[in-house]
Write a protein that holds these residues in place. Structure first.
Motif, PDB file in Angstrom:
ATOM      1  N   LYS A 116       0.811  -1.219   0.000  1.00 24.47           N
ATOM      2  CA  LYS A 116       0.000   0.000   0.000  1.00 24.47           C
ATOM      3  C   LYS A 116       0.848   1.276   0.000  1.00 24.47           C
ATOM      4  O   LYS A 116       0.335   2.354  -0.240  1.00 24.47           O
ATOM      5  N   LYS A 119       2.744   3.782  -5.050  1.00 26.55           N
ATOM      6  CA  LYS A 119       1.787   4.603  -5.799  1.00 26.55           C
ATOM      7  C   LYS A 119       1.488   3.975  -7.159  1.00 26.55           C
ATOM      8  O   LYS A 119       0.352   3.948  -7.607  1.00 26.55           O
ATOM      9  N   SER A 120       2.538   3.468  -7.823  1.00 26.37           N
ATOM     10  CA  SER A 120       2.350   2.859  -9.142  1.00 26.37           C
ATOM     11  C   SER A 120       3.519   1.954  -9.472  1.00 26.37           C
ATOM     12  O   SER A 120       4.597   2.041  -8.883  1.00 26.37           O
ATOM     13  N   ARG A 131       7.067   3.220  -8.013  1.00 28.23           N
ATOM     14  CA  ARG A 131       6.987   4.557  -7.418  1.00 28.23           C
ATOM     15  C   ARG A 131       6.288   4.457  -6.081  1.00 28.23           C
ATOM     16  O   ARG A 131       5.172   3.960  -6.001  1.00 28.23           O
ATOM     17  N   LEU A 132       6.961   4.959  -5.061  1.00 26.52           N
ATOM     18  CA  LEU A 132       6.372   4.965  -3.731  1.00 26.52           C
ATOM     19  C   LEU A 132       5.592   6.255  -3.520  1.00 26.52           C
ATOM     20  O   LEU A 132       5.841   7.255  -4.187  1.00 26.52           O
ATOM     21  N   LYS A 133       4.674   6.245  -2.580  1.00 28.35           N
ATOM     22  CA  LYS A 133       3.865   7.429  -2.303  1.00 28.35           C
ATOM     23  C   LYS A 133       4.700   8.580  -1.755  1.00 28.35           C
ATOM     24  O   LYS A 133       4.325   9.728  -1.870  1.00 28.35           O
ATOM     25  N   ASN A 134       5.867   8.273  -1.163  1.00 29.21           N
ATOM     26  CA  ASN A 134       6.741   9.327  -0.652  1.00 29.21           C
ATOM     27  C   ASN A 134       7.651   9.901  -1.737  1.00 29.21           C
ATOM     28  O   ASN A 134       8.628  10.573  -1.457  1.00 29.21           O
ATOM     29  N   LYS A 135       7.326   9.611  -3.012  1.00 29.35           N
ATOM     30  CA  LYS A 135       7.991  10.146  -4.204  1.00 29.35           C
ATOM     31  C   LYS A 135       9.343   9.505  -4.509  1.00 29.35           C
ATOM     32  O   LYS A 135      10.023   9.928  -5.431  1.00 29.35           O
ATOM     33  N   CYS A 137      11.635   6.201  -5.815  1.00 25.24           N
ATOM     34  CA  CYS A 137      11.444   5.175  -6.838  1.00 25.24           C
ATOM     35  C   CYS A 137      12.413   4.028  -6.613  1.00 25.24           C
ATOM     36  O   CYS A 137      13.524   4.232  -6.117  1.00 25.24           O
ATOM     37  N   LEU A 159      -2.695  -2.130  -6.226  1.00 23.23           N
ATOM     38  CA  LEU A 159      -2.189  -1.186  -5.228  1.00 23.23           C
ATOM     39  C   LEU A 159      -3.349  -0.428  -4.628  1.00 23.23           C
ATOM     40  O   LEU A 159      -4.278  -0.052  -5.324  1.00 23.23           O
TER      41      LEU A 159
END
Length: 160
Positions: A116, A119-120, A131-135, A137, A159
């Motif tokens: 979770k 992000k993508s 890509r993680l939610k904290n920007k 990679c 996701l």
């Protein structure tokens, strides 16, 4: 499906990851083209303004174009230099993928990333970008996967 991927992060890995991540980020990918277009536009204005009615306005476009072009190419050089000086160069990292999380183990890091937190997941010509939610990679070259099923598993992972 559980599997492990090993990555040896040398200079070539960082160069490839920079280029692939850049290609997947369209605004950043076109900064050098924007720079060239600004320079050309400034030069056209300079030559079309025969009676100098617009003054130094064309020089603004030429200067902005040079700035964008140099900034684009310097950012790659700077990032590669930082990676070369860091302790993360020539280090082997293992990623273990399972249904719950992604575990990573390396010389200087050990931890887990929940699905979770992603992000993508995007496939590029040479690898996968997580890509993680904290920007941040994570780049994994396609050649590091054992088979196509592992790639498909990651691409089809839902996701939240």
């Amino acid at each position: 499906m559980n599997f492990t991927i090993s990555i040896f992060a040398d200079k070539n890995y960082y160069k490839e990851s920079y280029e692939e991540i850049l290609k997947s980020n369209p605004p950043k990918n076109y900064e050098d083209i924007l720079g060239v277009l600004l320079i050309v536009f400034g030069i056209v204005l300079l030559f079309k303004d025969t009676n100098q009615a617009i003054g130094i306005f064309p020089y603004f476009f030429i200067g902005a174009g040079i700035y964008e072009f140099v900034k684009f190419h310097y950012s790659k050089y700077k990032w590669m230099k930082e990676m070369s000086k860091s302790k993360l160069i020539n280090v082997k990292t293992q990623f273990e993928f399972d249904e719950e999380k992604i575990s990573h183990t390396g010389s200087y890091s050990k931890g887990e990333i929940a699905w979770k937190a992603l992000k993508s997941i995007k496939k590029t010509k040479k690898g996968l970008i997580l890509r993680l939610k904290n920007k941040n990679c994570i780049y994994i070259p396609l050649k590091n996967f054992d088979n196509q099923q592992q790639i498909e598993y990651l691409l089809n992972k839902k996701l939240q």
